[in-house]
Design an enzyme around this catalytic site. Structure first.
Site, mmCIF file in Angstrom:
data_model
loop_
_atom_site.group_PDB
_atom_site.id
_atom_site.type_symbol
_atom_site.label_atom_id
_atom_site.label_comp_id
_atom_site.label_asym_id
_atom_site.label_seq_id
_atom_site.Cartn_x
_atom_site.Cartn_y
_atom_site.Cartn_z
ATOM 1 N N SER A 1 -11.325 48.129 61.680
ATOM 2 C CA SER A 1 -10.649 48.830 60.579
ATOM 3 C C SER A 1 -11.388 48.601 59.266
ATOM 4 O O SER A 1 -12.098 47.608 59.108
ATOM 5 C CB SER A 1 -9.224 48.301 60.402
ATOM 6 O OG SER A 1 -8.489 48.407 61.596
HETATM 7 N N1 SAH Z 1 -8.554 44.124 64.767
HETATM 8 C C1 SAH Z 1 -9.769 44.682 65.265
HETATM 9 C C2 SAH Z 1 -9.732 46.199 65.303
HETATM 10 C C3 SAH Z 1 -9.815 46.629 66.691
HETATM 11 S S1 SAH Z 1 -9.578 48.323 67.052
HETATM 12 C C4 SAH Z 1 -10.984 44.174 64.524
HETATM 13 O O1 SAH Z 1 -10.857 43.470 63.528
HETATM 14 O O2 SAH Z 1 -12.093 44.465 64.992
HETATM 15 C C5 SAH Z 1 -8.210 48.213 68.164
HETATM 16 C C6 SAH Z 1 -8.414 47.370 69.381
HETATM 17 O O3 SAH Z 1 -7.239 47.467 70.173
HETATM 18 C C7 SAH Z 1 -9.567 47.813 70.275
HETATM 19 O O4 SAH Z 1 -10.466 46.760 70.424
HETATM 20 C C8 SAH Z 1 -8.879 48.161 71.603
HETATM 21 O O5 SAH Z 1 -9.654 47.835 72.739
HETATM 22 C C9 SAH Z 1 -7.612 47.326 71.525
HETATM 23 N N2 SAH Z 1 -6.537 47.770 72.400
HETATM 24 C C10 SAH Z 1 -6.160 49.024 72.727
HETATM 25 N N3 SAH Z 1 -5.119 49.014 73.559
HETATM 26 C C11 SAH Z 1 -4.809 47.706 73.798
HETATM 27 C C12 SAH Z 1 -3.839 47.047 74.600
HETATM 28 N N4 SAH Z 1 -2.955 47.713 75.358
HETATM 29 N N5 SAH Z 1 -3.821 45.692 74.595
HETATM 30 C C13 SAH Z 1 -4.707 44.989 73.836
HETATM 31 N N6 SAH Z 1 -5.662 45.572 73.067
HETATM 32 C C14 SAH Z 1 -5.710 46.910 73.042
#
Ligand code: SAH
Length: 207
Positions: free
Chosen positions: A60
């Protein structure tokens, strides 16, 4: 090195327009975002925008991480559940505010979970706990959480996450299938939710 530090403190200053919590701004000024993004994206690490991190996912924009941290109203010692570790950057910002040993994060993609664990370790946040799995189920072993947040959009707040957040605690998530809204839900003493809307957002969908 000093160059990264300068860029990072300038980023934190720019965020002051949108976020007033000084502890949050200090956390943004501390976490080396350039070490969490892929090498070929490092030059953009302190621009206020999202960046690709592999496996089709994105980190993000810093202002979104800061706004979410402010809305969560985090205090040292709060136990926090994060769903969507991604590259681990957001978890590190949370760790600055509550202490790394209080952060539990679940990531769906095993490769991302492994890389995030390695980066967190290398940057001094090795006490953050990261698990590969489906975050919809939460992480019951460490519940109840004072704060729970999602960094991916869910059609509705998942029931098990509501359950694993303590009464008096707070959940924060992008909610919606197409159009998403950032929803803060404070859990009342009787277990019901007091929801507030914090505007339109765009996150990757929950798997
Ligand atoms: N907080 C992160 C942003 C990640 S984007 C950062 O600082 O980089 C959102 C993330 O959610 C992705 O990595 C994706 O793989 C994860 N995601 C999607 N669905 C999910 C689920 N059901 N359980 C856990 N993670 C999930």
């Amino acid at each position: 090195m000093a160059d990264w530090d300068r860029k990072r403190s300038r980023l934190a200053d720019r965020l002051r327009k949108r976020v007033s919590d000084e502890a949050v701004l200090a956390a943004i000024a501390s976490v080396p975002r350039h070490r969490f993004v892929p090498d070929d994206k490092r030059h953009d690490a302190y621009a206020d925008r999202p960046l690709p991190i592999g496996s089709g996912q994105t980190i993000s924009a810093p202002h979104m991480v800061a706004i979410m941290a402010e809305l969560l109203d985090l205090s040292p010692g709060d136990r926090v559940l994060e769903v969507g570790t991604g590259c681990g950057y957001h978890a590190a910002v949370t760790a600055e505010l509550v202490g790394p040993e209080n952060v539990y994060s679940v990531e769906y993609h095993a490769t991302l979970a492994k890389e995030a664990r390695e980066t967190l370790e290398a940057t001094g946040y090795g006490e953050v706990s990261v698990r590969a799995g489906d975050g919809k189920q939460g992480w019951p072993g460490h519940a109840p959480y004072d704060r729970t947040y999602l960094t991916c959009a869910a059609p509705e707040l998942p029931a098990s996450l509501v359950e694993q957040t303590r009464d008096g605690g707070v959940l924060l998530a992008p909610v919606g299938d197409g159009q998403q809204r950032l929803v803060r839900a404070a859990k009342r003493a009787d277990g019901t939710l007091d929801r507030t809307d914090h505007g339109g957002v765009r996150f990757v969908p929950l798997q």
